[in-house]
Design a protein around this motif. Structure first.
Motif, PDB file in Angstrom:
ATOM      1  N   TYR A   1       1.137 -11.929  -9.337  1.00 28.75           N
ATOM      2  CA  TYR A   1       1.750 -12.163 -10.635  1.00 28.75           C
ATOM      3  C   TYR A   1       0.942 -13.214 -11.371  1.00 28.75           C
ATOM      4  CZ  TYR A   1       5.335  -9.858  -7.946  1.00 28.75           C
ATOM      5  OH  TYR A   1       5.991  -8.982  -7.145  1.00 28.75           O
ATOM      6  N   ALA A   2       0.147 -12.771 -12.324  1.00 30.52           N
ATOM      7  CA  ALA A   2      -0.736 -13.684 -13.057  1.00 30.52           C
ATOM      8  C   ALA A   2       0.038 -14.777 -13.772  1.00 30.52           C
ATOM      9  CB  ALA A   2      -1.577 -12.896 -14.061  1.00 30.52           C
ATOM     10  N   GLU A   3       1.282 -14.490 -14.169  1.00 30.03           N
ATOM     11  CA  GLU A   3       2.070 -15.471 -14.897  1.00 30.03           C
ATOM     12  C   GLU A   3       2.696 -16.533 -13.985  1.00 30.03           C
ATOM     13  OE1 GLU A   3       4.873 -12.175 -13.725  1.00 30.03           O
ATOM     14  OE2 GLU A   3       2.847 -12.260 -14.515  1.00 30.03           O
ATOM     15  N   SER A   4       2.593 -16.349 -12.667  1.00 31.02           N
ATOM     16  CA  SER A   4       3.182 -17.315 -11.739  1.00 31.02           C
ATOM     17  C   SER A   4       2.372 -18.598 -11.715  1.00 31.02           C
ATOM     18  CB  SER A   4       3.227 -16.743 -10.317  1.00 31.02           C
ATOM     19  OG  SER A   4       4.123 -15.676 -10.255  1.00 31.02           O
ATOM     20  N   LYS A   5       3.031 -19.691 -11.995  1.00 29.76           N
ATOM     21  CA  LYS A   5       2.388 -20.994 -11.900  1.00 29.76           C
ATOM     22  C   LYS A   5       2.811 -21.687 -10.605  1.00 29.76           C
ATOM     23  CE  LYS A   5       1.963 -22.065 -16.822  1.00 29.76           C
ATOM     24  NZ  LYS A   5       1.569 -21.015 -17.437  1.00 29.76           N
ATOM     25  N   GLU A   6       4.042 -21.444 -10.191  1.00 29.48           N
ATOM     26  CA  GLU A   6       4.594 -22.091  -9.009  1.00 29.48           C
ATOM     27  C   GLU A   6       5.309 -21.027  -8.184  1.00 29.48           C
ATOM     28  OE1 GLU A   6       7.980 -25.010  -9.219  1.00 29.48           O
ATOM     29  OE2 GLU A   6       6.280 -26.366  -9.337  1.00 29.48           O
ATOM     30  N   ILE A   7       5.090 -21.055  -6.873  1.00 29.10           N
ATOM     31  CA  ILE A   7       5.710 -20.068  -5.991  1.00 29.10           C
ATOM     32  C   ILE A   7       6.377 -20.771  -4.829  1.00 29.10           C
ATOM     33  CG2 ILE A   7       4.036 -18.277  -6.596  1.00 29.10           C
ATOM     34  CD1 ILE A   7       2.758 -18.831  -3.797  1.00 29.10           C
ATOM     35  N   VAL A   8       7.283 -20.070  -4.154  1.00 28.83           N
ATOM     36  CA  VAL A   8       7.868 -20.580  -2.918  1.00 28.83           C
ATOM     37  C   VAL A   8       6.833 -20.377  -1.827  1.00 28.83           C
ATOM     38  CG1 VAL A   8       9.716 -20.331  -1.225  1.00 28.83           C
ATOM     39  CG2 VAL A   8      10.227 -20.104  -3.665  1.00 28.83           C
ATOM     40  N   GLY A   9       6.431 -21.473  -1.178  1.00 28.79           N
ATOM     41  CA  GLY A   9       5.405 -21.409  -0.150  1.00 28.79           C
ATOM     42  C   GLY A   9       5.958 -21.495   1.261  1.00 28.79           C
ATOM     43  N   GLY A  10       7.214 -21.899   1.392  1.00 30.67           N
ATOM     44  CA  GLY A  10       7.827 -22.007   2.710  1.00 30.67           C
ATOM     45  C   GLY A  10       9.321 -22.208   2.588  1.00 30.67           C
TER      46      GLY A  10
ATOM     47  N   VAL B   1       9.946 -24.993  -0.266  1.00 30.11           N
ATOM     48  CA  VAL B   1       8.798 -25.754  -0.741  1.00 30.11           C
ATOM     49  C   VAL B   1       8.120 -24.888  -1.794  1.00 30.11           C
ATOM     50  CG1 VAL B   1       6.580 -26.765  -0.149  1.00 30.11           C
ATOM     51  CG2 VAL B   1       8.476 -26.919   1.453  1.00 30.11           C
ATOM     52  N   ARG B   2       8.109 -25.398  -3.019  1.00 31.40           N
ATOM     53  CA  ARG B   2       7.435 -24.690  -4.107  1.00 31.40           C
ATOM     54  C   ARG B   2       6.129 -25.412  -4.390  1.00 31.40           C
ATOM     55  NH1 ARG B   2      12.477 -25.197  -7.620  1.00 31.40           N
ATOM     56  NH2 ARG B   2      11.075 -26.682  -8.540  1.00 31.40           N
ATOM     57  N   MET B   3       5.103 -24.609  -4.643  1.00 31.35           N
ATOM     58  CA  MET B   3       3.785 -25.185  -4.909  1.00 31.35           C
ATOM     59  C   MET B   3       3.032 -24.312  -5.895  1.00 31.35           C
ATOM     60  SD  MET B   3       2.072 -24.218  -1.233  1.00 31.35           S
ATOM     61  CE  MET B   3       3.261 -25.240  -0.425  1.00 31.35           C
ATOM     62  N   GLU B   4       1.948 -24.855  -6.395  1.00 28.44           N
ATOM     63  CA  GLU B   4       1.109 -24.117  -7.331  1.00 28.44           C
ATOM     64  C   GLU B   4       0.452 -22.951  -6.617  1.00 28.44           C
ATOM     65  OE1 GLU B   4      -2.838 -24.966 -10.040  1.00 28.44           O
ATOM     66  OE2 GLU B   4      -1.560 -26.650  -9.500  1.00 28.44           O
ATOM     67  N   GLU B   5       0.426 -21.800  -7.276  1.00 29.67           N
ATOM     68  CA  GLU B   5      -0.203 -20.598  -6.726  1.00 29.67           C
ATOM     69  C   GLU B   5      -1.714 -20.783  -6.677  1.00 29.67           C
ATOM     70  OE1 GLU B   5       0.092 -17.651  -5.030  1.00 29.67           O
ATOM     71  OE2 GLU B   5       0.776 -16.295  -6.573  1.00 29.67           O
ATOM     72  N   GLY B   6      -2.341 -20.324  -5.598  1.00 31.94           N
ATOM     73  CA  GLY B   6      -3.796 -20.281  -5.522  1.00 31.94           C
ATOM     74  C   GLY B   6      -4.483 -21.606  -5.233  1.00 31.94           C
ATOM     75  N   ILE B   7      -3.774 -22.579  -4.645  1.00 27.80           N
ATOM     76  CA  ILE B   7      -4.412 -23.875  -4.376  1.00 27.80           C
ATOM     77  C   ILE B   7      -5.180 -23.874  -3.063  1.00 27.80           C
ATOM     78  CG2 ILE B   7      -2.786 -25.220  -5.755  1.00 27.80           C
ATOM     79  CD1 ILE B   7      -1.432 -26.050  -3.104  1.00 27.80           C
ATOM     80  N   GLY B   8      -5.093 -22.783  -2.322  1.00 25.71           N
ATOM     81  CA  GLY B   8      -5.806 -22.707  -1.051  1.00 25.71           C
ATOM     82  C   GLY B   8      -4.962 -23.236   0.093  1.00 25.71           C
ATOM     83  N   THR B   9      -5.566 -23.286   1.237  1.00 26.55           N
ATOM     84  CA  THR B   9      -4.879 -23.736   2.441  1.00 26.55           C
ATOM     85  C   THR B   9      -4.751 -25.253   2.435  1.00 26.55           C
ATOM     86  OG1 THR B   9      -5.833 -21.865   3.647  1.00 26.55           O
ATOM     87  CG2 THR B   9      -4.955 -23.690   4.963  1.00 26.55           C
ATOM     88  N   PRO B  10      -3.540 -25.759   2.700  1.00 28.82           N
ATOM     89  CA  PRO B  10      -3.381 -27.213   2.786  1.00 28.82           C
ATOM     90  C   PRO B  10      -4.236 -27.788   3.915  1.00 28.82           C
ATOM     91  CG  PRO B  10      -1.250 -26.127   2.609  1.00 28.82           C
ATOM     92  CD  PRO B  10      -2.275 -25.056   2.834  1.00 28.82           C
ATOM     93  N   PRO B  11      -4.513 -29.095   3.885  1.00 29.28           N
ATOM     94  CA  PRO B  11      -5.337 -29.712   4.917  1.00 29.28           C
ATOM     95  C   PRO B  11      -4.691 -29.634   6.303  1.00 29.28           C
ATOM     96  CG  PRO B  11      -4.591 -31.347   3.301  1.00 29.28           C
ATOM     97  CD  PRO B  11      -4.077 -30.024   2.864  1.00 29.28           C
TER      98      PRO B  11
END
Length: 120
Positions: free
Chosen positions: A67-76, A8-18
């Protein structure tokens, strides 16, 4: 029985999902664990403590997060087994449908059990 890895890839820094998402995922994963499909998996923290090692022409360099350049990361990630590729694809689609509150990319890849890639 073929094995698959889901990411699961998601945007970095979006906070905790609901919390509703965590609750839905507990049910979804619990059903697959009970049926023997889900073998292992888990969520990942952000890149603030990540470490990358880059090997180039015999030289290894270390790069510490975040990594400031990371827009999307593996979250799970998850490791699963299915009878067929078609079963895996259909179930990954059902998995992706559990994320209505956030934008993610759910990726499914078959695990290689030897030197030959699928389709060789």
């Amino acid at each position: 029985m073929p094995r698959f890895m889901g990411f699961v890839r998601m945007e970095e820094g979006i906070g905790t999902p609901p919390q509703a998402l965590f609750d839905a995922m507990d049910v979804f994963i619990g059903e697959r664990a009970a049926s023997g499909v889900f073998l292992d998996g888990g969520g990942l923290y952000g890149t603030e403590d990540a470490v990358n090692f880059v090997s180039s022409r015999g030289e290894v360099t270390q790069h510490d997060g975040p990594y400031a350049e990371s827009k999307e990361i593996v979250g799970g990630w998850s490791l699963m087994k299915y009878d067929t590729v078609e079963d895996a694809v259909a179930d990954q689609r059902r998995f992706a449908e559990h994320w209505p509150e956030v934008t993610v990319v759910a990726t499914l890849r078959q695990v290689s059990d030897g030197p030959d890639a699928p389709g060789d």
